[in-house]
Write a protein that holds these residues in place. Structure first.
Motif, PDB file in Angstrom:
ATOM      1  N   UNK A 162      31.828  44.045 -33.028  1.00  0.00           N
ATOM      2  CA  UNK A 162      31.713  43.525 -31.665  1.00  0.00           C
ATOM      3  C   UNK A 162      32.526  44.352 -30.669  1.00  0.00           C
ATOM      4  N   UNK A 246      45.148  49.139 -27.430  1.00  0.00           N
ATOM      5  CA  UNK A 246      44.977  49.602 -26.051  1.00  0.00           C
ATOM      6  C   UNK A 246      44.818  51.127 -26.026  1.00  0.00           C
ATOM      7  N   UNK A 249      41.447  52.240 -27.686  1.00  0.00           N
ATOM      8  CA  UNK A 249      40.285  52.001 -26.840  1.00  0.00           C
ATOM      9  C   UNK A 249      40.261  52.978 -25.666  1.00  0.00           C
ATOM     10  N   UNK A 250      41.426  53.251 -25.175  1.00  0.00           N
ATOM     11  CA  UNK A 250      41.548  54.204 -24.072  1.00  0.00           C
ATOM     12  C   UNK A 250      41.039  55.581 -24.501  1.00  0.00           C
ATOM     13  N   UNK A 251      41.469  56.035 -25.678  1.00  0.00           N
ATOM     14  CA  UNK A 251      41.109  57.379 -26.113  1.00  0.00           C
ATOM     15  C   UNK A 251      39.685  57.462 -26.673  1.00  0.00           C
ATOM     16  N   UNK A 253      37.093  54.927 -26.476  1.00  0.00           N
ATOM     17  CA  UNK A 253      35.988  54.191 -25.842  1.00  0.00           C
ATOM     18  C   UNK A 253      35.173  53.493 -26.908  1.00  0.00           C
ATOM     19  N   UNK A 254      33.847  53.608 -26.819  1.00  0.00           N
ATOM     20  CA  UNK A 254      32.997  52.896 -27.765  1.00  0.00           C
ATOM     21  C   UNK A 254      32.983  53.564 -29.142  1.00  0.00           C
ATOM     22  N   UNK A 295      31.997  58.681 -34.619  1.00  0.00           N
ATOM     23  CA  UNK A 295      31.693  59.689 -33.597  1.00  0.00           C
ATOM     24  C   UNK A 295      30.221  60.041 -33.596  1.00  0.00           C
ATOM     25  N   UNK A 305      39.769  62.704 -33.782  1.00  0.00           N
ATOM     26  CA  UNK A 305      40.051  61.585 -32.880  1.00  0.00           C
ATOM     27  C   UNK A 305      40.980  60.569 -33.532  1.00  0.00           C
ATOM     28  N   UNK A 360      43.021  38.913 -24.837  1.00  0.00           N
ATOM     29  CA  UNK A 360      43.649  39.845 -25.783  1.00  0.00           C
ATOM     30  C   UNK A 360      45.154  39.958 -25.558  1.00  0.00           C
ATOM     31  N   UNK A 361      45.552  39.942 -24.300  1.00  0.00           N
ATOM     32  CA  UNK A 361      46.983  40.068 -23.987  1.00  0.00           C
ATOM     33  C   UNK A 361      47.783  38.903 -24.566  1.00  0.00           C
ATOM     34  N   UNK A 388      39.486  39.801 -35.713  1.00  0.00           N
ATOM     35  CA  UNK A 388      38.936  40.858 -34.872  1.00  0.00           C
ATOM     36  C   UNK A 388      39.790  40.990 -33.611  1.00  0.00           C
ATOM     37  N   UNK A 390      40.410  43.264 -31.523  1.00  0.00           N
ATOM     38  CA  UNK A 390      39.814  43.885 -30.340  1.00  0.00           C
ATOM     39  C   UNK A 390      38.989  42.923 -29.502  1.00  0.00           C
ATOM     40  N   UNK A 391      38.579  41.811 -30.094  1.00  0.00           N
ATOM     41  CA  UNK A 391      37.829  40.795 -29.346  1.00  0.00           C
ATOM     42  C   UNK A 391      38.689  39.590 -28.990  1.00  0.00           C
TER      43      UNK A 391
ATOM     44  N   UNK B 111      46.077  44.517 -19.609  1.00  0.00           N
ATOM     45  CA  UNK B 111      46.171  44.464 -21.068  1.00  0.00           C
ATOM     46  C   UNK B 111      44.915  43.820 -21.659  1.00  0.00           C
ATOM     47  N   UNK B 112      44.515  42.684 -21.070  1.00  0.00           N
ATOM     48  CA  UNK B 112      43.269  42.064 -21.531  1.00  0.00           C
ATOM     49  C   UNK B 112      42.050  42.770 -20.950  1.00  0.00           C
ATOM     50  N   UNK B 192      36.293  37.518 -24.784  1.00  0.00           N
ATOM     51  CA  UNK B 192      35.168  38.360 -25.184  1.00  0.00           C
ATOM     52  C   UNK B 192      34.212  37.588 -26.084  1.00  0.00           C
ATOM     53  N   UNK B 223      39.152  51.215 -19.565  1.00  0.00           N
ATOM     54  CA  UNK B 223      40.102  52.306 -19.388  1.00  0.00           C
ATOM     55  C   UNK B 223      39.498  53.330 -18.412  1.00  0.00           C
ATOM     56  N   UNK B 254      28.897  56.069 -25.357  1.00  0.00           N
ATOM     57  CA  UNK B 254      29.197  55.455 -24.064  1.00  0.00           C
ATOM     58  C   UNK B 254      29.899  56.429 -23.115  1.00  0.00           C
ATOM     59  N   UNK B 296      37.273  59.525 -22.366  1.00  0.00           N
ATOM     60  CA  UNK B 296      38.536  58.799 -22.437  1.00  0.00           C
ATOM     61  C   UNK B 296      39.647  59.658 -23.004  1.00  0.00           C
TER      62      UNK B 296
END
Lengths: 476, 476
Positions: A162, A246, A249-251, A253-254, A295, A305, A360-361, A388, A390-391, B111-112, B192, B223, B254, B296
């Motif tokens: 997800x 965090x 996800x920043x680096x 992405x999907x 990837x 990555x 998430x926070x 999970x 990330x969700x 953060x969230x 989410x 991000x 993405x 990203x």
């Protein structure tokens, strides 16, 4: 014997049976048995008739007759749901409508990245069909060998993918639904964008069969990743896991396709009960994370990555230790360990489970306050926390204290639920992140959701199913 | 003068005005004027009262009084919608409810990755607020300097970022809605995953203010990309563009944040009418694509990725020529060119527009058959085709023949719509991919959608707005 149940008139049963043919109208107790229990054994119903229609026309005829005669219908897919949404009540008067024989993949379109699958297609069968045209259907569940597409959508299933791909709702572009009257709503459109009126699709998705019977759906496909890397990470705290999430996800992405948090106790149970289990890391980490990177570019890219993310995490002192799977077999071993957590918990005795989500926070705060709430109900109970991350979705399960009688512990079910869910509600979270409401949480939903939300849901129910024959007693 | 319109009783107008205070109850014709026209001038309504409430309580009081007195209410955001959904009818009896003053960003949580914004927040203001916490709110529309969050959600807005991030619906986690009765549904949850009952949120999103008034929403943040590259690509055919899209999505996932297809004629118009316009490519390409990659990871990564995609496209003979923007200013110039296409079309006279979507694989066939359909209605008409190819969504506009009288061309409006939409329907496409239904397409929707879908939408409308006071005459 089931024919003698008070609920269903034998002559009426004959009329229903005639629609699907005698072979596919199950009436012997032994044949019916597998359809009236759910996997955790929390709900056992009764029925004198299970119908296994072959196609949409038969489903439509069944619903027409059900409306004409006011007969309640319980749609069922792979019967893997965890909240009793797919099993009949004990009256014997409800007919189980199994969608298993609607199992055709009607079309697969790798250019539009869509597949049209019938409700009874098993999730793993769809995975393989997508794979054959070099595509990915990313819904990934522990029950994927037996759960079905119709059930996935009716329960808006979640799972481990997800974080990158969304839940079943987000993977669905259109549905075909047989309404309680037998009318067929054909909304099987392969469109990413369609702003023509109200969003009916998303009402049926997640409605647990209480508004209509989903018979087919258009689902999204994705390019198959060219590289996949899985790492097992040891961390000091949920805060560190949040910071690593965090960053990842920043680096990525999907390309971040899984981020599963695992507490100390579920790992302890796993090591104790899986024969020949090898701990992925040396040392005793209070928290661990399974992180997957996929990837679209290349195997090398996935490797670079995941290494970059972990290196940056080490430098920032978020990552304590990490192991990247050295082979596909090794990666599968990591995943198997994650997926066996619920099973290994079973061996430790009775458990009280929660499928919660929070922003998430708030995950670290939830973990801290959840422990206090559990202890207030049963001081020696053992929190088994994984999920999970990330969700914002944790399976916050509680195992009985060592040596306590299972019954005594299970007598605390309501108190434990209330204590944990009170923490969830204070954080504006959800008491059912991915498993749904079914029978298990219906009373609690009705008692605790804003009354106006319940009122609107009831109006929707009345608008779509005025006779109340669609899966009565579930959801709302 | 508007006070003399038959529709709204002056004493009743006083009661409404008292809720918001005299300063924010507009009654002078000049003050009302900007609220009763829509941007393309296709729909002009009349009203004797525009209310500009300051907060949810005032919206609630307005709706309570509206229900009590059966007064129709037309919610309005930035008034940038293209289908007349936000303007009142000509009776003068409908009150315009402007959400502009509900313009607070209530909370931003990096953060969230969520923001809670009120309906009247202008999209660009939200972009800046997200930017300040190093996040991205990815909805990107030509009207972003004036359109508002409430309108974005009520119309389920699309735009250029949908290919990577989804439309307004997919960017929304929760809503706060004032119902026709004045009751407030608070579903502002930063989750989410939440499987607790029917999906009410997605009914209000895209309902064009016909079910309730969205007053605030929880929106997803992302991000902020570390690298962005924009390329302009020349291609021989829509088939080549489709192959390049498939490749780009496969390689970038993405990170492919835009893929805009542009036909020959819109480029011709742009070069003719934009002062000092420079063609991005030498040579005369029948089809062009604006492709954007956002990484990203790093600026270098974005550069390498776009180069890899284009190189592979060259090798496969899908790409004819390509220019990668050499600077941010250069990239913005590419984007400006894309965004000025509708404006430059205006200079060429009257136009008949279509906002269609088809399955992505059908885009080339649609372009071929669309041209035949247009020619069958008006042989010399000029097709101006551009749009969001990655979503299967084209703005398939038709400019009048050179030298034809505008009126004579516009007299073909219905025939042209029908001819083009018949092609769309034959491909199981949508006649409104992203602009909505409003007044413009309501009759056509009702006439051509499956009757059972219309029936279900009417039941939803009756369940939520039994008195029929929410934006009457729109959508359904």
């Amino acid at each position: 014997m089931p024919q003698n149940l008070p609920g269903l008139d034998p002559a009426l049963a004959e009329r229903f049976a005639a629609i699907v043919g005698l072979r596919h109208a199950l009436r012997a107790e032994g044949d019916i048995e597998p359809y009236v229990h759910e996997p955790r054994g929390l709900f056992t119903g009764a029925s004198s008739l299970v119908l296994r229609p072959a196609n949409v026309e038969e489903v439509s005829a069944i619903m027409r007759l059900a409306t004409e005669t006011g007969t309640p219908i319980v749609p069922q897919g792979g019967n893997t749901g965890l909240v009793g949404g797919q099993v009949p009540d004990r009256s014997g008067g409800q007919i189980v409508l199994s969608l298993s024989r609607l199992n055709r993949i009607r079309e697969i379109d790798p250019v539009s990245n869509t597949v049209i699958a019938e409700a009874g297609v098993v999730l793993d069968v769809l995975h393989k069909a997508a794979d054959e045209v070099d595509r990915l259907y990313p819904l990934s569940l522990a029950s994927q060998g037996s759960c079905q597409i119709g059930g996935n959508l009716s329960s808006n299933a979640g799972g481990t993918g997800v974080v990158a791909y969304g839940n079943a709702r987000e993977l669905c572009l259109g549905v075909e639904v047989v309404l309680p009257t037998g009318e067929v709503l054909d909304d099987l459109r392969k469109l990413k964008k369609d702003n023509t009126g109200y969003d009916l699709k998303n009402l049926f998705v997640g409605a647990e069969g209480t508004l209509g019977v989903i018979t087919a759906a258009v689902l999204k496909l994705y390019p198959k990743p060219k590289g996949r890397e899985v790492a097992w990470v040891g961390l000091a705290s949920p805060e560190a896991a949040l910071a690593l999430f965090d960053r990842a996800q920043d680096m990525a992405g999907s390309a971040l396709t899984a981020f599963e948090l695992i507490g100390h106790r579920p790992m302890e149970f796993a090591m104790r009960h899986i024969p020949d289990a090898r701990p992925p890391l040396e040392g005793d980490w209070p928290w661990q994370v399974l992180m997957e990177i996929s990837s679209g570019r290349s195997a090398e890219d996935a490797r670079a990555l995941i290494e970059d993310i972990l290196s940056a995490g080490f430098e920032a002192e978020q990552v304590g230790d990490a192991a990247i799977a050295a082979s596909v077999a090794h990666a599968n071993e990591f995943w198997r360990l994650r997926e066996m957590l619920p099973e290994t918990q079973k061996v430790e005795g009775a458990s009280i489970k929660h499928d919660i989500s929070v922003p998430i926070a708030s995950i670290p705060a939830f973990i801290a306050q959840g422990a206090v709430a559990v202890a207030s109900v049963c001081p020696e109970a053992r929190v088994v926390c994984f999920g999970h991350m990330g969700d914002g979705n944790l399976h916050y399960n509680v195992s009985q204290p060592v040596g306590m009688a299972a019954d005594a512990f299970l007598a605390l079910y309501r108190d434990m639920n209330k204590a944990v869910h009170d923490v969830v509600r204070a954080m504006n979270g959800s008491i059912s992140a991915e498993h749904g409401i079914g029978q298990l949480k219906r009373d609690e939903l009705i008692a605790t959701a804003p009354p106006i939300a319940i009122e609107l849901m009831r109006r929707v129910k009345a608008a779509f199913d005025p006779a109340g024959i669609m899966n009565p007693g579930k959801t709302i």
